[in-house]
Scaffold this motif. Structure first.
Motif, mmCIF file in Angstrom:
data_model
loop_
_atom_site.group_PDB
_atom_site.id
_atom_site.type_symbol
_atom_site.label_atom_id
_atom_site.label_comp_id
_atom_site.label_asym_id
_atom_site.label_seq_id
_atom_site.Cartn_x
_atom_site.Cartn_y
_atom_site.Cartn_z
ATOM 1 N N GLY A 83 14.371 19.046 34.213
ATOM 2 C CA GLY A 83 14.968 20.522 34.085
ATOM 3 C C GLY A 83 14.377 20.888 36.212
ATOM 4 O O GLY A 83 14.762 21.369 36.553
ATOM 5 N N ILE A 84 14.065 19.234 36.550
ATOM 6 C CA ILE A 84 14.199 19.705 38.377
ATOM 7 C C ILE A 84 16.171 19.839 38.110
ATOM 8 O O ILE A 84 16.435 19.114 38.556
ATOM 9 C CB ILE A 84 14.052 18.217 38.144
ATOM 10 C CG1 ILE A 84 12.279 17.638 38.440
ATOM 11 C CG2 ILE A 84 13.891 17.981 40.312
ATOM 12 C CD1 ILE A 84 12.061 16.806 38.530
ATOM 13 N N VAL A 85 16.136 20.664 39.653
ATOM 14 C CA VAL A 85 17.049 21.186 40.187
ATOM 15 C C VAL A 85 16.516 19.956 41.645
ATOM 16 O O VAL A 85 15.693 20.662 42.470
ATOM 17 C CB VAL A 85 17.144 22.442 40.408
ATOM 18 C CG1 VAL A 85 18.899 22.688 40.970
ATOM 19 C CG2 VAL A 85 16.943 23.178 39.260
ATOM 20 N N ARG A 86 17.493 19.701 41.846
ATOM 21 C CA ARG A 86 18.319 18.515 42.716
ATOM 22 C C ARG A 86 19.407 19.112 44.022
ATOM 23 O O ARG A 86 20.111 19.799 43.529
ATOM 24 C CB ARG A 86 17.911 17.282 42.885
ATOM 25 C CG ARG A 86 16.809 17.054 42.200
ATOM 26 C CD ARG A 86 17.323 15.172 40.986
ATOM 27 N NE ARG A 86 15.961 14.561 40.912
ATOM 28 C CZ ARG A 86 15.796 14.693 39.843
ATOM 29 N NH1 ARG A 86 16.525 15.622 38.927
ATOM 30 N NH2 ARG A 86 14.737 14.328 39.327
ATOM 31 N N LYS A 90 22.827 14.596 30.893
ATOM 32 C CA LYS A 90 22.696 15.355 30.408
ATOM 33 C C LYS A 90 22.529 16.756 32.051
ATOM 34 O O LYS A 90 21.516 16.580 32.735
ATOM 35 C CB LYS A 90 22.233 15.902 29.185
ATOM 36 C CG LYS A 90 23.596 17.208 28.747
ATOM 37 C CD LYS A 90 22.728 18.155 27.574
ATOM 38 C CE LYS A 90 23.209 17.288 26.591
ATOM 39 N NZ LYS A 90 23.056 18.133 25.406
ATOM 40 N N HIS A 91 24.107 17.031 32.257
ATOM 41 C CA HIS A 91 23.556 18.001 33.858
ATOM 42 C C HIS A 91 23.684 19.209 34.157
ATOM 43 O O HIS A 91 25.121 19.206 33.177
ATOM 44 C CB HIS A 91 23.457 17.157 35.108
ATOM 45 C CG HIS A 91 24.772 16.526 35.159
ATOM 46 N ND1 HIS A 91 25.434 15.669 34.450
ATOM 47 C CD2 HIS A 91 25.704 16.922 35.712
ATOM 48 C CE1 HIS A 91 26.445 15.264 34.899
ATOM 49 N NE2 HIS A 91 26.950 16.106 36.415
ATOM 50 N N ILE A 92 23.607 19.701 34.826
ATOM 51 C CA ILE A 92 24.475 20.993 35.312
ATOM 52 C C ILE A 92 24.466 21.154 36.517
ATOM 53 O O ILE A 92 23.612 20.946 37.611
ATOM 54 C CB ILE A 92 23.654 21.766 35.110
ATOM 55 C CG1 ILE A 92 23.420 22.771 33.277
ATOM 56 C CG2 ILE A 92 24.365 23.588 35.806
ATOM 57 C CD1 ILE A 92 22.145 23.906 33.300
ATOM 58 N N LEU A 93 26.051 20.682 36.617
ATOM 59 C CA LEU A 93 26.591 21.315 38.283
ATOM 60 C C LEU A 93 26.171 22.597 39.021
ATOM 61 O O LEU A 93 27.370 22.912 38.116
ATOM 62 C CB LEU A 93 27.622 20.470 38.250
ATOM 63 C CG LEU A 93 27.893 19.973 40.470
ATOM 64 C CD1 LEU A 93 26.974 19.457 40.688
ATOM 65 C CD2 LEU A 93 29.638 19.188 39.867
ATOM 66 N N ARG A 94 26.257 22.796 40.186
ATOM 67 C CA ARG A 94 26.457 23.897 40.390
ATOM 68 C C ARG A 94 27.284 24.307 42.353
ATOM 69 O O ARG A 94 26.218 24.014 42.931
ATOM 70 C CB ARG A 94 25.545 25.028 40.554
ATOM 71 C CG ARG A 94 25.159 25.699 39.728
ATOM 72 C CD ARG A 94 22.802 26.131 39.750
ATOM 73 N NE ARG A 94 22.770 26.294 37.936
ATOM 74 C CZ ARG A 94 22.217 25.739 37.301
ATOM 75 N NH1 ARG A 94 21.785 24.289 37.757
ATOM 76 N NH2 ARG A 94 21.296 25.834 35.661
#
Length: 135
Positions: free
Chosen positions: A76-79, A94-98
C-alpha cells in the motif's frame, strides 16, 4: 551494431497506442533484435490511472519527465515519481500507476516484448508462444 532514433521509430509500427488512449509506447528494441531484453520510450498521459501486474515480465522504469506516483499493492505504499526516479518491478509487483502530469519513461522488459503487446484485463502483457518456447 543497431542504431535507431526515436523520431524514426515513432513513424513505424514500433509505436503502439493503447486501446484506451492512456499511454503510448515506442518499442526501440524488441525480441527479434536478440539482446535478451526490450527497451521502450513510454508516455503516460496526464490523469491516467491504471492497475498493472506484469506476471510474465520484469520491468525497470526510469522517469525522464513528468510527475506521478506508483503504489505497490502488496504494502500500500505510494511512492512519488519525478524526473530521475527509477522504479523496478523485480517481484512481478502488482501496482497502480498514476500520472499527475504527462510522464515520459524509459522502460526495460525481460523477457523482451515482441512489439505489439498491450495490457490484458489483469494489466499484464501476455507471453508469446515464441517467448514461452525460449524459456
Amino acid at each position: 551494431m543497431i542504431v535507431r532514433t526515436l523520431d524514426d521509430a515513432n513513424k513505424t509500427d514500433r509505436r503502439i497506442i493503447s486501446p484506451d488512449g492512456n499511454w503510448e509506447s515506442t518499442r526501440m528494441l524488441l525480441k527479434d533484435d536478440n539482446m535478451g531484453f526490450s527497451f521502450h520510450i513510454t508516455t503516460i498521459y496526464e490523469g491516467a490511472e491504471f492497475q498493472m501486474h506484469y506476471k510474465n515480465h520484469l520491468e525497470s522504469v526510469y522517469c525522464i519527465s513528468g510527475k506521478g506516483s506508483v503504489e505497490a499493492l502488496a504494502d500500500g505504499i505510494v511512492r512519488p515519481i519525478e524526473p530521475g526516479t527509477l522504479y523496478i518491478l523485480d517481484k512481478h509487483d502488482k501496482h497502480i500507476l498514476r500520472a499527475e502530469t504527462t510522464i515520459q519513461f524509459a522502460c526495460v522488459f525481460n523477457p523482451p516484448l515482441m512489439g505489439k503487446e498491450v495490457h490484458n484485463a489483469e494489466g499484464a502483457y501476455e507471453l508469446s508462444a515464441e517467448t514461452i518456447s525460449d524459456q
